[in-house]
Design a protein around this motif. Structure first.
Motif, PDB file in Angstrom:
ATOM      1  N   GLU A 103       1.013  -1.200   0.181  1.00  0.00           N
ATOM      2  CA  GLU A 103      -0.009  -0.142   0.069  1.00  0.00           C
ATOM      3  C   GLU A 103       0.857   1.243   0.165  1.00  0.00           C
ATOM      4  N   THR A 114       0.383   5.929   0.068  1.00  0.00           N
ATOM      5  CA  THR A 114      -0.520   6.917   0.116  1.00  0.00           C
ATOM      6  C   THR A 114       0.300   8.144  -0.839  1.00  0.00           C
ATOM      7  N   GLN A 164      -5.194   6.593  -0.902  1.00  0.00           N
ATOM      8  CA  GLN A 164      -4.302   5.269  -0.782  1.00  0.00           C
ATOM      9  C   GLN A 164      -4.442   4.151  -2.107  1.00  0.00           C
ATOM     10  N   THR A 190      -3.247   0.586  -3.561  1.00  0.00           N
ATOM     11  CA  THR A 190      -3.090  -0.733  -3.347  1.00  0.00           C
ATOM     12  C   THR A 190      -2.603  -1.589  -4.422  1.00  0.00           C
TER      13      THR A 190
END
Length: 341
Positions: free
Chosen positions: A267, A269, A310, A312
């Motif tokens: 992940e 950001t 975010q 992924t």
């Protein structure tokens, strides 16, 4: 458009890459290299031809714009000469057009096509040449083929207009150049199983799809250098271990193939104001990153009160590394381009 170029306002150094078949390359080189030597001397452009016994070769022309136009004119007229001499031995009566294929970074193709196809239509109408931009990127690269066909004069006018567009809209982000491969290398399918030739010959595109060529040590793109060997290894790994079967089939083409290495998730950001450069217009950039890395990438919706989004990334470690690299390259180009972050 024409005067703008010839008045020297755009007389800057430029590199144009052409994709040619072996026979065409032979014609350009000439006996003992005489033809290409003459082209270099008379045009003042640097003309380099990629090595190798590949069915396709890359011809790179570098120099000031006027030298490039001269070199292009000589190549176009040479090809026309070849067409005329081949026709003298054949019953065909209508003369086929001269065709050249340019290799252009995918990030510049939007500018060549224009809004709703307006730019490419204008080029066709004003030069009389046929221009087509390939929908897909060339294997293992972020470049597309642009095919121009017509009379030598129409082609030269068209190349001038393409150069103007390419100078006005430089490539964005990292460009991974296309390198042709020899025809008889084995094909690596998902799961790493190798199939040797006969099949590769009949599905040349598939044989090119999953192989990776060597790349130069560095490519300078925008204001930063990309160390290529690492990227090449990553790309090779990602492509060998991609979780999707070849050519988009839902079932593996060969029963008994093991699934790829286990997928993991990573992940990241990203600040809201930079997410646009990763997604691109109508999702073009994020799709390009998905296609090249073989990873699944999901971008979370914006949450109220948060200044970050975010991302992924799911796939094999190699898929994830390559996806991260490509996302960082997009961010770097955006930040250096803005110069105010």
């Amino acid at each position: 458009m024409e005067t703008k170029v010839s008045e020297g306002g755009l007389n800057v150094t430029l590199t144009i890459r052409l994709l040619m078949h072996g026979k065409e390359v032979g014609s350009i080189i000439g006996k003992k290299g005489e033809t290409v030597k003459k082209m270099r001397e008379e045009s003042g452009a640097r003309i380099n031809i990629s090595e190798g016994n590949c069915p396709e070769r890359i011809v790179t022309i570098t120099g000031p714009t006027d030298a490039i136009f001269k070199a292009f004119a000589m190549i176009a007229y040479k090809f026309e000469e070849d067409i005329i001499s081949s026709m003298s031995n054949s019953p065909a009566t209508s003369k086929p057009p001269v065709t050249l294929r340019l290799v252009v970074p995918a990030s510049q193709c939007g500018s060549l096509i224009g809004k709703g196809g307006s730019k490419i239509k204008e080029m066709r109408e004003s030069t009389g040449a046929q221009v087509q931009v390939a929908g897909d990127m060339l294997p293992n690269s972020t470049e597309r083929a642009v095919t121009i066909s017509g009379t030598p004069d129409a082609i030269i006018q068209c190349v001038k207009q393409i150069c103007v567009v390419m100078l006005e809209s430089p490539p964005k982000g990292a460009t991974i150049p296309y390198r042709p491969k020899p025809a008889s290398t084995p094909v690596i399918f998902a799961g790493g199983q190798v199939r040797a030739d006969p099949l590769a010959a009949s599905t040349a595109n598939l044989s090119l799809l999953l192989q990776h060529p060597p790349l130069p040590a560095y490519t300078i793109q925008g204001q930063y250098a990309i160390p290529h060997p690492d990227l090449t290894k990553l790309h090779q790994l990602a492509m060998q271990q991609t979780p999707f079967p070849p050519l988009g089939q839902t079932n593996p083409a060969f029963p008994g193939l093991d699934a790829s290495p286990p997928a993991s998730t990573h992940e990241l950001t990203i600040p809201n104001d930079l997410i646009g450069c990763i997604i691109g217009r109508q999702g073009t950039k994020i799709n390009e990153i998905r296609q090249m890395s073989g990873a699944q990438i999901k971008i979370a919706n914006a949450t109220e009160g948060s200044s970050e989004r975010q991302i992924t990334i799911t796939g094999t470690p190699a898929n994830i590394s390559l996806a991260q690299y490509l996302i960082n390259a997009r961010l770097t180009s955006e930040v250096t381009g803005m110069g105010a972050l």
